[in-house]
Design a protein around this motif. Structure first.
Motif, PDB file in Angstrom:
ATOM      1  N   PHE A  28       0.834  -1.206   0.000  1.00 38.22           N
ATOM      2  CA  PHE A  28       0.000   0.000   0.000  1.00 38.22           C
ATOM      3  C   PHE A  28       0.868   1.255   0.000  1.00 38.22           C
ATOM      4  CE2 PHE A  28      -3.569   2.667   1.872  1.00 38.22           C
ATOM      5  CZ  PHE A  28      -4.382   2.565   0.751  1.00 38.22           C
ATOM      6  N   ILE A  29       2.099   1.127  -0.506  1.00 40.85           N
ATOM      7  CA  ILE A  29       3.023   2.264  -0.557  1.00 40.85           C
ATOM      8  C   ILE A  29       3.456   2.485  -2.000  1.00 40.85           C
ATOM      9  CG2 ILE A  29       5.244   3.193   0.195  1.00 40.85           C
ATOM     10  CD1 ILE A  29       5.022   1.435   2.689  1.00 40.85           C
ATOM     11  N   THR A  30       3.189   3.672  -2.518  1.00 44.58           N
ATOM     12  CA  THR A  30       3.683   4.043  -3.847  1.00 44.58           C
ATOM     13  C   THR A  30       3.836   5.564  -3.903  1.00 44.58           C
ATOM     14  OG1 THR A  30       3.441   3.659  -6.237  1.00 44.58           O
ATOM     15  CG2 THR A  30       1.450   4.302  -5.025  1.00 44.58           C
ATOM     16  N   GLY A  31       4.722   6.037  -4.777  1.00 41.58           N
ATOM     17  CA  GLY A  31       4.994   7.459  -4.879  1.00 41.58           C
ATOM     18  C   GLY A  31       5.695   8.015  -3.657  1.00 41.58           C
ATOM     19  N   HIS A  32       6.389   7.153  -2.931  1.00 42.75           N
ATOM     20  CA  HIS A  32       6.986   7.543  -1.651  1.00 42.75           C
ATOM     21  C   HIS A  32       8.497   7.687  -1.770  1.00 42.75           C
ATOM     22  CE1 HIS A  32       7.290   8.001   2.659  1.00 42.75           C
ATOM     23  NE2 HIS A  32       8.139   6.997   2.734  1.00 42.75           N
ATOM     24  N   ILE A  33       9.050   8.706  -1.111  1.00 49.88           N
ATOM     25  CA  ILE A  33      10.495   8.882  -0.995  1.00 49.88           C
ATOM     26  C   ILE A  33      10.876   8.486   0.429  1.00 49.88           C
ATOM     27  CG2 ILE A  33      12.436  10.443  -1.307  1.00 49.88           C
ATOM     28  CD1 ILE A  33      10.619  10.172  -3.784  1.00 49.88           C
ATOM     29  N   LEU A  34      11.678   7.442   0.560  1.00 45.11           N
ATOM     30  CA  LEU A  34      12.046   6.924   1.879  1.00 45.11           C
ATOM     31  C   LEU A  34      13.479   7.310   2.218  1.00 45.11           C
ATOM     32  CD1 LEU A  34      11.505   5.184   4.379  1.00 45.11           C
ATOM     33  CD2 LEU A  34      12.221   3.182   3.039  1.00 45.11           C
ATOM     34  N   PRO A  35      13.693   8.312   3.086  1.00 43.16           N
ATOM     35  CA  PRO A  35      15.057   8.624   3.511  1.00 43.16           C
ATOM     36  C   PRO A  35      15.614   7.492   4.379  1.00 43.16           C
ATOM     37  CG  PRO A  35      13.532  10.433   4.005  1.00 43.16           C
ATOM     38  CD  PRO A  35      12.709   9.221   3.688  1.00 43.16           C
ATOM     39  N   VAL A  36      16.826   7.079   4.077  1.00 44.82           N
ATOM     40  CA  VAL A  36      17.522   6.076   4.899  1.00 44.82           C
ATOM     41  C   VAL A  36      18.839   6.728   5.296  1.00 44.82           C
ATOM     42  CG1 VAL A  36      18.372   3.716   5.029  1.00 44.82           C
ATOM     43  CG2 VAL A  36      16.424   4.244   3.557  1.00 44.82           C
ATOM     44  N   ASN A  37      18.794   7.456   6.409  1.00 43.23           N
ATOM     45  CA  ASN A  37      19.911   8.322   6.762  1.00 43.23           C
ATOM     46  C   ASN A  37      20.228   8.363   8.252  1.00 43.23           C
ATOM     47  OD1 ASN A  37      17.701   9.738   7.688  1.00 43.23           O
ATOM     48  ND2 ASN A  37      17.897  11.434   6.249  1.00 43.23           N
ATOM     49  N   GLY A  38      19.704   7.437   9.014  1.00 44.46           N
ATOM     50  CA  GLY A  38      19.983   7.416  10.442  1.00 44.46           C
ATOM     51  C   GLY A  38      19.298   8.530  11.207  1.00 44.46           C
ATOM     52  N   GLY A  39      18.321   9.197  10.588  1.00 42.74           N
ATOM     53  CA  GLY A  39      17.663  10.328  11.220  1.00 42.74           C
ATOM     54  C   GLY A  39      18.487  11.581  11.051  1.00 42.74           C
ATOM     55  N   TYR A  40      18.116  12.451  10.114  1.00 42.34           N
ATOM     56  CA  TYR A  40      18.951  13.615   9.795  1.00 42.34           C
ATOM     57  C   TYR A  40      18.930  14.617  10.944  1.00 42.34           C
ATOM     58  CZ  TYR A  40      20.974  17.513   7.245  1.00 42.34           C
ATOM     59  OH  TYR A  40      21.782  18.543   6.851  1.00 42.34           O
ATOM     60  N   ARG A  41      20.109  14.908  11.483  1.00 47.09           N
ATOM     61  CA  ARG A  41      20.222  15.809  12.632  1.00 47.09           C
ATOM     62  C   ARG A  41      20.243  17.278  12.220  1.00 47.09           C
ATOM     63  NH1 ARG A  41      23.411  14.725  17.630  1.00 47.09           N
ATOM     64  NH2 ARG A  41      24.063  12.830  16.570  1.00 47.09           N
ATOM     65  N   GLY A  42      20.776  17.555  11.023  1.00 48.64           N
ATOM     66  CA  GLY A  42      20.941  18.926  10.565  1.00 48.64           C
ATOM     67  C   GLY A  42      22.316  19.113   9.979  1.00 48.64           C
ATOM     68  N   SER A  43      22.469  20.178   9.219  1.00 52.03           N
ATOM     69  CA  SER A  43      23.734  20.412   8.520  1.00 52.03           C
ATOM     70  C   SER A  43      24.899  20.565   9.479  1.00 52.03           C
ATOM     71  CB  SER A  43      23.619  21.661   7.647  1.00 52.03           C
ATOM     72  OG  SER A  43      24.856  21.962   7.061  1.00 52.03           O
ATOM     73  N   PHE A  44      26.024  19.964   9.119  1.00 50.75           N
ATOM     74  CA  PHE A  44      27.244  20.035   9.902  1.00 50.75           C
ATOM     75  C   PHE A  44      27.663  21.481  10.129  1.00 50.75           C
ATOM     76  CE2 PHE A  44      31.222  18.440  11.500  1.00 50.75           C
ATOM     77  CZ  PHE A  44      32.182  19.348  11.107  1.00 50.75           C
ATOM     78  N   GLU A  45      27.440  22.332   9.115  1.00 46.02           N
ATOM     79  CA  GLU A  45      27.910  23.708   9.225  1.00 46.02           C
ATOM     80  C   GLU A  45      27.200  24.461  10.333  1.00 46.02           C
ATOM     81  OE1 GLU A  45      28.419  22.682   4.807  1.00 46.02           O
ATOM     82  OE2 GLU A  45      26.905  22.337   6.343  1.00 46.02           O
ATOM     83  N   THR A  46      26.014  24.015  10.746  1.00 40.73           N
ATOM     84  CA  THR A  46      25.254  24.748  11.762  1.00 40.73           C
ATOM     85  C   THR A  46      25.445  24.155  13.145  1.00 40.73           C
ATOM     86  OG1 THR A  46      23.261  23.391  11.505  1.00 40.73           O
ATOM     87  CG2 THR A  46      23.500  25.277  10.029  1.00 40.73           C
ATOM     88  N   LEU A  47      26.203  23.075  13.282  1.00 42.00           N
ATOM     89  CA  LEU A  47      26.366  22.440  14.588  1.00 42.00           C
ATOM     90  C   LEU A  47      27.427  23.133  15.413  1.00 42.00           C
ATOM     91  CD1 LEU A  47      26.143  18.692  13.529  1.00 42.00           C
ATOM     92  CD2 LEU A  47      24.376  20.110  14.546  1.00 42.00           C
TER      93      LEU A  47
END
Length: 255
Positions: free
Chosen positions: A236-255
């Motif tokens: 029952f899943i179509t047209g979906h973009i699935l991020p597989v990224n360990g949970g995006y924390r945010g850009s390194f430059e802003t940390l």
């Protein structure tokens, strides 16, 4: 996530994410067509590993940046077992390592667009029509998690443009091929492939700090997501973009 006796095609499966995907599909029970443009030794090794899992494998070589090769590859892939149940568009240009890393921005963009975008779209349309006529099928494309919000630098601009196009096309293809064929996209984060293995300490730190899970992803992490999207578990899943990224924390430059 049972794919017993299904037929799967994985483009660009001589190593890395493609090889991991071919093996994961085989473990789920699928017979797998292994593809590469030039790396014959790599695809033969992948095919050997797939056969050791008790399913069938075949090897096809094709330069998918060539439209004529795309058309013949689609026909030959369908003819192998008389149908295709799962199609994974993993083939892409490596502009981070090897000779391609020395190309100009414009040369990299041209290569990436021909293979990552044009080939993925044309292959999906061709195989999608055959799947739709048969009444079933699943297509999985390869995006990039940071295409949604951008990353500074030449590589960020290149991959955002190219993978953003793939992700957008995925949503339209899903509508074109519904309701019988599902089309989804995996959007990897920092995955430790060949480039990641040799990346500087600054990039190693960045990759870990941008993931909530505090580690690089692996090719096997992406392969598991592809198997899920290809399987009845995702029916029952179509047209979906699935991020597989360990949970995006945010850009390194802003940390």
């Amino acid at each position: 996530m049972n794919l017993h006796l299904k037929t799967a095609v994985v483009t660009g499966s001589s190593s890395g994410i493609g090889r991991a995907t071919a093996l994961a599909l085989a473990r789920a029970g699928a017979h797998v067509l292994i593809h590469a443009a030039r790396n014959r030794a790599g695809v033969e090794e992948t095919a050997k590993l797939v056969r050791e899992l008790g399913v069938e494998a075949t090897v096809m070589m094709a330069d998918l940046s060539d439209p004529a090769a795309q058309d013949s590859f689609t026909r030959d892939a369908w003819a192998w077992r008389g149908h295709v149940d799962v199609w994974v568009n993993n083939a892409g240009v490596d502009t981070l390592t090897g000779a391609n890393a020395k190309l100009t921005f414009e040369e990299k963009l041209e290569l990436l667009w021909r293979l990552d975008v044009t080939a993925s779209l044309r292959l999906s349309r061709s195989i999608g029509r055959l799947m739709k006529a048969r009444g079933t099928g699943s297509i999985v494309n390869m995006g990039w998690d940071q295409a949604d919000f951008g990353m500074a630098g030449d590589s960020g601009e290149l991959f955002a443009a190219v993978k953003g196009a793939v992700m957008a096309a995925t949503k339209s293809l899903a509508k074109s091929l519904a309701p019988t064929v599902r089309v989804n996209c995996v959007a990897p984060g920092w995955i430790k492939t060949a480039w990641g293995e040799g990346a500087s300490e600054a990039w190693q730190t960045r990759a870990r700090r941008e993931a909530l899970l505090d580690r690089w992803g692996t090719p096997e992490d992406i392969a598991a997501a592809i198997v899920f999207l290809s399987s009845p578990a995702a029916s029952f899943i179509t047209g979906h973009i699935l991020p597989v990224n360990g949970g995006y924390r945010g850009s390194f430059e802003t940390l």
